[in-house]
Scaffold this motif. Structure first.
Motif, PDB file in Angstrom:
ATOM      1  N   VAL A   1       0.812  -1.296  -0.205  1.00  0.00           N
ATOM      2  CA  VAL A   1       0.155  -0.064   0.343  1.00  0.00           C
ATOM      3  C   VAL A   1       0.712   1.163  -0.340  1.00  0.00           C
ATOM      4  O   VAL A   1       0.129   2.128  -0.913  1.00  0.00           O
TER       5      VAL A   1
ATOM      6  N   VAL B   1      -3.227   2.628   4.124  1.00  0.00           N
ATOM      7  CA  VAL B   1      -4.093   3.797   2.695  1.00  0.00           C
ATOM      8  C   VAL B   1      -4.205   5.835   4.180  1.00  0.00           C
ATOM      9  O   VAL B   1      -2.971   5.788   3.440  1.00  0.00           O
TER      10      VAL B   1
ATOM     11  N   ASP C   1      -7.174  -1.978  -2.588  1.00  0.00           N
ATOM     12  CA  ASP C   1      -6.391  -2.391  -1.206  1.00  0.00           C
ATOM     13  C   ASP C   1      -7.582  -4.093  -0.899  1.00  0.00           C
ATOM     14  O   ASP C   1      -8.809  -3.781  -0.716  1.00  0.00           O
TER      15      ASP C   1
ATOM     16  N   CYS D   1      -8.308   5.824  -3.627  1.00  0.00           N
ATOM     17  CA  CYS D   1      -8.225   4.428  -3.143  1.00  0.00           C
ATOM     18  C   CYS D   1      -9.573   3.907  -2.884  1.00  0.00           C
ATOM     19  O   CYS D   1     -10.413   4.395  -2.345  1.00  0.00           O
TER      20      CYS D   1
ATOM     21  N   TRP E   1     -10.009  -1.203 -11.891  1.00  0.00           N
ATOM     22  CA  TRP E   1      -8.872  -0.958 -11.205  1.00  0.00           C
ATOM     23  C   TRP E   1      -7.778  -0.752 -12.243  1.00  0.00           C
ATOM     24  O   TRP E   1      -7.035  -1.830 -13.215  1.00  0.00           O
TER      25      TRP E   1
ATOM     26  N   VAL F   1      -9.498   9.272  -1.227  1.00  0.00           N
ATOM     27  CA  VAL F   1      -9.871   7.574  -0.425  1.00  0.00           C
ATOM     28  C   VAL F   1     -10.971   7.725   0.500  1.00  0.00           C
ATOM     29  O   VAL F   1     -12.044   8.850   0.608  1.00  0.00           O
TER      30      VAL F   1
ATOM     31  N   VAL G   1       0.605   3.932  -3.477  1.00  0.00           N
ATOM     32  CA  VAL G   1       0.345   4.852  -2.965  1.00  0.00           C
ATOM     33  C   VAL G   1       1.113   5.588  -3.954  1.00  0.00           C
ATOM     34  O   VAL G   1       0.946   6.696  -4.523  1.00  0.00           O
TER      35      VAL G   1
ATOM     36  N   GLU H   1     -10.777   3.340   4.803  1.00  0.00           N
ATOM     37  CA  GLU H   1      -9.486   2.445   4.312  1.00  0.00           C
ATOM     38  C   GLU H   1      -8.696   1.963   5.724  1.00  0.00           C
ATOM     39  O   GLU H   1      -8.595   2.381   7.183  1.00  0.00           O
TER      40      GLU H   1
ATOM     41  N   LEU I   1      -6.399   2.913  -6.904  1.00  0.00           N
ATOM     42  CA  LEU I   1      -6.381   1.375  -6.582  1.00  0.00           C
ATOM     43  C   LEU I   1      -6.806   1.041  -5.497  1.00  0.00           C
ATOM     44  O   LEU I   1      -7.468   1.779  -4.427  1.00  0.00           O
TER      45      LEU I   1
END
Lengths: 475, 475
Positions: free
Chosen positions: A73, A101, A174, A143, A188, A93, A77, A97, A172
């Motif tokens: 991560v 993140v 996760d 994210c 993604w 974000v 990022v 998260e 992104l």
């Protein structure tokens, strides 16, 4: 002994153990060397990359192995932001998260970047349209987790990916909590994962950067893993991670059905067996193995410790644990009760008997903690029981119409709420109770208590010390 | 099959294997959790930290486990520089540090810092006084390896640490190559190590920051390992790393004597058995298990590949390998021959028989590669043999006193030196040969050849393409 905290770390999968042991003899050499030990190591690494890429749904050259999900991560990022710094310094974000993140986002802010945190609803999911409106022309990266680690709610990744695609912003994902259950569909651009969450060994994360996604490596140069993950490759662990990912994904469809039935049972039975308990997270769009609930009038640490004594290992997002003084940011963002929070995440292979045993033990554990804290429960319309100390804590009513003031300053979760519950019956319907509290959790838990107990939460005003929380008795 | 590349990565030590397997069942849970699986994991982690600290000679709370030696170096350098940024932005390193240190230094330069690279002598060691003069009032950090990874030379760490102490500059010691042989004495402030170098598993490094040394963590916040090593702890590997460090250190004194006798034998015999070969590195102040030599007129890759075929795994700092186009920065800083470079680093337990077998095989391997390249050897005063292509390469002598020009443009190491050797006999004593070459290694290897062959190296001048290297025949 039942370990119900798979969302923290899963026990090593038998396939992982076997692959790890088998590759200890073959995978210790430097895969960059050309002699036979190096070539063998390289072959193992290449095969593991192929297998992991297949499980993720990407090309092998898009995937690198990192030393942890957190590193994946952080690097993902930072690299994606740096790769698009000409576009701008804006990062989006969700508010729920994983901390890795959010910490990467904070580091970005500290370096001069800007961050938008998309709120979530009471189930913990972002609204895809709301997320879409956060994207700007200077947004370098967005994210979004595939599913939440504390409450299990799945995020609308495909819809958000579509918004991102339309806005030309890389997304992104996760996928730490969901990758064992299957690949993340949708468009993604980057994806991260963590092997010990799916039964692989610790020490292995993965970072996928789709071809075409801009990426600029940060930090000192290193030639390994396409320059994206410095340090000597941990090949036996990587082999074990890839092998177990394929194994768990292969059994996922069947196991998901089985575990979903068990978590459905928990979601249904816990609130019936334990009064004043709220199950949180989306009941349908959720991970199959995870259920989270919060119970009034108990502290997370005591519940965890009693459950541990009874043979159950679970975790808590409550602030009333020794490791943290603030409630989980996830529960906070959802606006749900944080006190007495328990997360149950079942590892692969959990039996129905274990779950029944847990259901048998839990009510007694909660009742015992409540009794120790001198808390009554509101099962039915039972009157408040004798509450040690509450007489002293509740100031005299100043006049007929004046509020009842409860001084809970210096008291930590769940005591402010317990004090409130004890005295609410002493004001008439329509009367006001003011709770003075300086514990961070009160801000979340007093409104949550009002909602659960059918009382009206008026609001919070700053006080000389802490805050004053005003509540009107409705029932 | 003899693996002679322990300096790259050592095979897993039996103690490491045993500890790893034993802790797979106990060490997979999150050590931050309070339930029994978490407490067990925490106990293993704490015990491993105690053991590693004892082996390093530091307090347990000064030591954190990282995911690799490279990560330990990157984090250590960045954190120490950030911790002292008010003092200044100057960093001192030796010219022969491991690439992880040099890359960290380059990242520091890219971020606006300044770096001094302390040169080394022909043995590869820095001079402690020279190192001391590089320290300035704005020096934030100094780095020095305990021993060199390519030639085995030990650095004067204690003397440099004393200079650093006097100047108030913290010293970071990269102990990756020596930690298995014992703790690093002297007043260092930071120290890094890498488990797979001492027979521990990959995926574990260690970073020690002495109490009192300023340190500011860089990058996103993470609560694990005192905030100095983000990501979920790899406890089974950490346990294995600590156990094997203690085991190898325990046997180090005896094993060092044994392996030193074997490397002494190699140092003595190789130059006798293989003509035109130079053993490099300090003959006395060196690691016990490592010996490095370079042979004229061969390329490292062919030698490595032939040795591999004969059952020996070694590495090379030559530029003439497929993985790099430039010679090792270590050999370059030492000013020694880089072509035909071979590093032999014996793992614990290597037998005398293996070493004798290597000595038996090596001369034939080198001779074969030389024959393939059409190179003569200078054993005795034998005249140059028929050299394919050299007639065409050597331009006609322009006049009686004019230089002989060898066009080696586009030819890679070791060809420019082979061409030079072929034609040197065609000019009279006192006559000049000019080699035109654009291979990076020529800059190092032509002067080194002159020194080995007793010819005079005049110097290098830029040419229309590459450089012109001027050599006068003395013998």
């Amino acid at each position: 002994m039942s370990y119900f905290d798979a969302a923290s770390s899963a026990p090593l999968h038998p396939v992982a153990r076997q692959a790890l042991q088998a590759s200890l003899d073959e995978g210790w050499a430097d895969p960059a060397r050309l002699y036979r030990e190096g070539r063998r190591a390289r072959m193992l690494l290449d095969a593991a990359r192929e297998a992991a890429a297949q499980a993720v749904g990407c090309r092998p050259d898009e995937l690198v192995f990192t030393s942890s999900g957190t590193r994946a991560v952080h690097s993902g990022v930072a690299g994606a932001l740096a790769g698009r710094r000409r576009v701008g310094g804006h990062l989006v974000v969700s508010a729920v998260e994983h901390s890795s993140v959010l910490h990467a986002a904070e580091a970005h802010e500290a370096a001069g970047g800007s961050v938008s945190r998309v709120p979530v609803g009471r189930t913990g999911a972002v609204d895809a349209d709301t997320y879409g409106t956060a994207l700007r022309t200077d947004t370098a990266l967005a994210c979004l987790q595939s599913a939440n680690h504390e409450v299990g709610t799945e995020q609308p990744v495909a819809e958000v990916a579509e918004s991102c695609r339309a806005a030309g912003v890389p997304l992104l994902v996760d996928a730490a909590q969901s990758l064992g259950w299957g690949p993340v569909p949708g468009g993604w651009s980057l994806l991260t994962g963590s092997a010990h969450k799916w039964g692989g060994p610790a020490g292995v994360g993965l970072l996928v950067v789709r071809k075409g996604a801009r990426f600029a490596v940060r930090g000192p140069v290193d030639e390994r893993e396409s320059g994206r993950a410095p340090g000597f490759e941990n090949i036996p662990a990587i082999v074990a991670a890839a092998a177990s990912l394929r194994a768990v994904q292969g059994a996922a469809a069947e196991e998901a059905v089985r575990l979903r039935a068990l978590t459905d049972r928990l979601r249904e039975r816990v609130p019936l067996l334990v009064p004043d308990t709220e199950v949180v997270g989306d009941p349908v769009r959720r991970l199959p193995h995870l259920v989270t609930f919060s119970s009034l009038y108990v502290d997370g640490e005591s519940v965890l410790s009693e459950l541990d004594r009874a043979g159950f290992s679970v975790s808590s997002g409550s602030s009333c644990t020794s490791s943290t003084l603030t409630p989980s940011h996830v529960l906070k963002a959802m606006g749900v009760l944080s006190e007495g929070n328990v997360r149950v995440s079942l590892p692969v292979g959990t039996t129905a008997e274990e779950v029944e045993r847990f259901l048998g033990v839990l009510p007694g554990v909660v009742a015992e903690v409540r009794a120790k804290l001198g808390a009554h429960t509101h099962a039915g319309s039972r009157a408040a029981s004798r509450a040690g100390g509450s007489e002293e804590a509740a100031a005299e009513v100043a006049g007929e119409a004046g509020p009842l003031v409860v001084d809970a300053l210096g008291k930590r979760c769940p005591l402010p709420v317990i004090e409130l519950a004890k005295v609410i019956g002493r004001v008439p319907v329509g009367g006001t109770v003011v709770v003075l509290a300086d514990d961070e959790a009160a801000r979340l838990d007093i409104p949550a208590w009002c909602e659960m107990r059918g009382q009206r939460y008026v609001g919070e005003t700053p006080a000389a010390r802490g805050s004053a929380y005003e509540v009107i008795r409705l029932a």
